[in-house]
Design a protein around this motif. Structure first.
Motif, PDB file in Angstrom:
ATOM      1  N   THR A  96       1.217 -77.892  65.217  1.00 21.89           N
ATOM      2  CA  THR A  96       0.530 -77.579  66.467  1.00 21.89           C
ATOM      3  C   THR A  96       1.109 -78.367  67.637  1.00 21.89           C
ATOM      4  OG1 THR A  96      -1.179 -79.190  65.892  1.00 21.89           O
ATOM      5  CG2 THR A  96      -1.628 -76.870  65.372  1.00 21.89           C
ATOM      6  N   SER A 113       5.590 -71.565  73.109  1.00 22.04           N
ATOM      7  CA  SER A 113       4.756 -70.495  72.572  1.00 22.04           C
ATOM      8  C   SER A 113       5.581 -69.443  71.841  1.00 22.04           C
ATOM      9  CB  SER A 113       3.961 -69.826  73.699  1.00 22.04           C
ATOM     10  OG  SER A 113       4.853 -69.216  74.618  1.00 22.04           O
ATOM     11  N   ALA A 133       2.344 -68.261  69.912  1.00 20.12           N
ATOM     12  CA  ALA A 133       1.045 -68.512  70.549  1.00 20.12           C
ATOM     13  C   ALA A 133       0.819 -67.455  71.616  1.00 20.12           C
ATOM     14  CB  ALA A 133       1.004 -69.910  71.159  1.00 20.12           C
ATOM     15  N   ASP A 134      -0.448 -67.191  71.900  1.00 18.37           N
ATOM     16  CA  ASP A 134      -0.767 -66.235  72.962  1.00 18.37           C
ATOM     17  C   ASP A 134      -0.674 -66.931  74.322  1.00 18.37           C
ATOM     18  OD1 ASP A 134      -3.158 -67.641  73.466  1.00 18.37           O
ATOM     19  OD2 ASP A 134      -4.408 -66.199  72.401  1.00 18.37           O
ATOM     20  N   LYS A 146      -2.806 -67.981  76.321  1.00 14.48           N
ATOM     21  CA  LYS A 146      -3.770 -69.071  76.504  1.00 14.48           C
ATOM     22  C   LYS A 146      -3.428 -70.301  75.667  1.00 14.48           C
ATOM     23  CE  LYS A 146      -7.600 -66.021  77.636  1.00 14.48           C
ATOM     24  NZ  LYS A 146      -8.937 -65.564  77.251  1.00 14.48           N
ATOM     25  N   THR A 177      -3.283 -70.280  72.230  1.00 15.57           N
ATOM     26  CA  THR A 177      -3.865 -70.186  70.892  1.00 15.57           C
ATOM     27  C   THR A 177      -2.788 -69.746  69.910  1.00 15.57           C
ATOM     28  OG1 THR A 177      -5.989 -69.556  71.858  1.00 15.57           O
ATOM     29  CG2 THR A 177      -5.679 -69.112  69.508  1.00 15.57           C
ATOM     30  N   TRP A 178      -2.636 -70.502  68.826  1.00 17.86           N
ATOM     31  CA  TRP A 178      -1.622 -70.183  67.828  1.00 17.86           C
ATOM     32  C   TRP A 178      -1.946 -68.857  67.160  1.00 17.86           C
ATOM     33  CZ3 TRP A 178       2.613 -72.750  68.425  1.00 17.86           C
ATOM     34  CH2 TRP A 178       2.567 -74.033  68.939  1.00 17.86           C
ATOM     35  N   ASN A 229      -3.586 -70.888  60.808  1.00 23.66           N
ATOM     36  CA  ASN A 229      -3.653 -72.292  61.180  1.00 23.66           C
ATOM     37  C   ASN A 229      -4.434 -73.070  60.132  1.00 23.66           C
ATOM     38  OD1 ASN A 229      -3.920 -74.736  62.513  1.00 23.66           O
ATOM     39  ND2 ASN A 229      -4.222 -73.775  64.501  1.00 23.66           N
TER      40      ASN A 229
END
Length: 157
Positions: free
Chosen positions: A66, A71, A96-97, A99, A101-102, A106
């Motif tokens: 993480t 991204s 990742a998006d 925003k 977020t992976w 996860n």
């Protein structure tokens, strides 16, 4: 009667475990030293195709932490076919998006990604060789654990 039911249940469990990944033809993942993918460290994968009529899906696996600073990742995919055909593709792999977020699975600080890059049949039988290079602007990409390839039979859904 109870003994037969016990053996039947044991048989069902065994068959389920044996058939868990019966679509898998090939899968290999290669680690990065110190969790850093340096440009000078391409990863090569070779496998044999014995039936060129079977439809398959070809995937790239990637595990990162993480703390990976981007991204996405760009890759060069060098393909070498048994008939002598060679090709190079550039792939972008979104991790990742927008925003942050992976996108993968996860688990704590590790993110596992699998992206299908091709589906269909291989044109001929023989040994296929694929080499993956990181194609980012940095020579060293931190927080990457491993990369791999997976080939599985395509089943009708």
């Amino acid at each position: 009667m109870k003994r037969k039911a016990k053996y039947f249940l044991l048989g069902c469990i065994s068959m389920a475990l044996i058939g868990c990944d019966n679509q898998l033809i090939y899968e290999e993942n290669q680690k990065f030293d110190d969790n850093i993918w340096v440009y000078e460290d391409p990863k090569t994968f070779e496998f044999d195709i014995v039936d060129s009529l079977l439809p398959v899906k070809l995937f790239i696996n990637l595990r990162n932490t993480t703390d990976y600073p981007y991204s996405n990742i760009y890759l060069f995919l060098h393909s070498s076919y048994p008939n002598g055909y060679n090709d190079i593709d550039t792939l972008e792999f979104f991790l990742a998006d927008p925003k942050g977020t992976w996108l993968g699975d996860n688990s704590g600080t590790v993110v596992e990604n699998r992206a299908m890059i091709s589906k269909g049949v291989f044109p001929t039988t023989g040994t296929y060789k694929f080499t993956l290079e990181q194609a980012m602007r940095n020579d060293s990409l931190p927080e990457l654990l491993d990369i791999g390839m997976r080939v599985e039979l395509m089943v009708e859904e």
